[in-house]
Write a protein that holds these residues in place. Structure first.
Motif, mmCIF file in Angstrom:
data_model
loop_
_atom_site.group_PDB
_atom_site.id
_atom_site.type_symbol
_atom_site.label_atom_id
_atom_site.label_comp_id
_atom_site.label_asym_id
_atom_site.label_seq_id
_atom_site.Cartn_x
_atom_site.Cartn_y
_atom_site.Cartn_z
ATOM 1 N N CYS A 137 8.448 -4.176 0.625
ATOM 2 C CA CYS A 137 8.503 -2.943 0.041
ATOM 3 C C CYS A 137 10.062 -2.200 0.370
ATOM 4 O O CYS A 137 10.439 -1.628 -0.030
ATOM 5 C CB CYS A 137 7.341 -1.900 0.565
ATOM 6 S SG CYS A 137 7.696 -1.403 1.984
ATOM 7 N N CYS B 282 3.094 1.001 6.381
ATOM 8 C CA CYS B 282 1.857 0.404 6.952
ATOM 9 C C CYS B 282 1.781 -1.270 6.956
ATOM 10 O O CYS B 282 0.894 -1.941 7.666
ATOM 11 C CB CYS B 282 0.924 0.536 5.764
ATOM 12 S SG CYS B 282 1.242 -0.639 4.006
ATOM 13 N N TYR C 291 0.806 -1.146 0.035
ATOM 14 C CA TYR C 291 -0.009 0.003 -0.060
ATOM 15 C C TYR C 291 0.835 1.223 -0.099
ATOM 16 O O TYR C 291 0.740 2.312 -1.018
ATOM 17 C CB TYR C 291 -0.922 0.071 1.136
ATOM 18 C CG TYR C 291 -1.942 1.224 1.495
ATOM 19 C CD1 TYR C 291 -2.794 1.505 0.467
ATOM 20 C CD2 TYR C 291 -1.683 2.029 2.484
ATOM 21 C CE1 TYR C 291 -3.818 2.386 0.391
ATOM 22 C CE2 TYR C 291 -2.267 3.195 2.549
ATOM 23 C CZ TYR C 291 -3.631 3.449 1.475
ATOM 24 O OH TYR C 291 -4.319 4.306 1.680
ATOM 25 N N CYS C 292 1.677 1.167 1.136
ATOM 26 C CA CYS C 292 2.323 2.745 1.218
ATOM 27 C C CYS C 292 3.806 2.638 0.350
ATOM 28 O O CYS C 292 4.420 3.779 0.083
ATOM 29 C CB CYS C 292 2.579 3.219 2.588
ATOM 30 S SG CYS C 292 3.935 2.021 3.412
#
Length: 92
Positions: free
Chosen positions: A76, A60, A54-55
């Motif tokens: 990520c 997150c 998401y981020c």
């Protein structure tokens, strides 16, 4: 390095995702590799709800996966490397 991210012919790495081989680009994150191969969601909540990156900056924790036997690693923030074993946290 930028050229290898943009030119699919420059893909030189192989990662294993859920037991299957996929190409990876030097310098890309695990999350980017998974999204490029449409391998989302990356995990499920304890109640079975799907989650995906998401981020993309480590805030997150929606992108956690198992990497080389280590659980709850943020995809990520982790660059791919040749031979990496990635397991998405999905229920069968």
């Amino acid at each position: 390095m930028l050229r290898s991210l943009l030119d699919p012919a420059e893909a030189r790495l192989t990662v294993m995702v859920d037991g299957r081989p996929f190409d990876a680009h030097p310098g890309e994150t695990v999350a980017a590799c998974l999204m490029r191969h449409d391998l989302v969601p990356t995990r499920q909540t304890p109640t079975g709800r799907p989650r995906a990156p998401y981020c993309l900056m480590g805030a997150c924790f929606e992108c956690t996966v198992e990497l080389d036997g280590r659980t709850n690693v943020q995809a990520c923030l982790t660059p791919v490397r040749d031979g990496m074993v990635i397991c998405r946290n999905l229920r069968a």
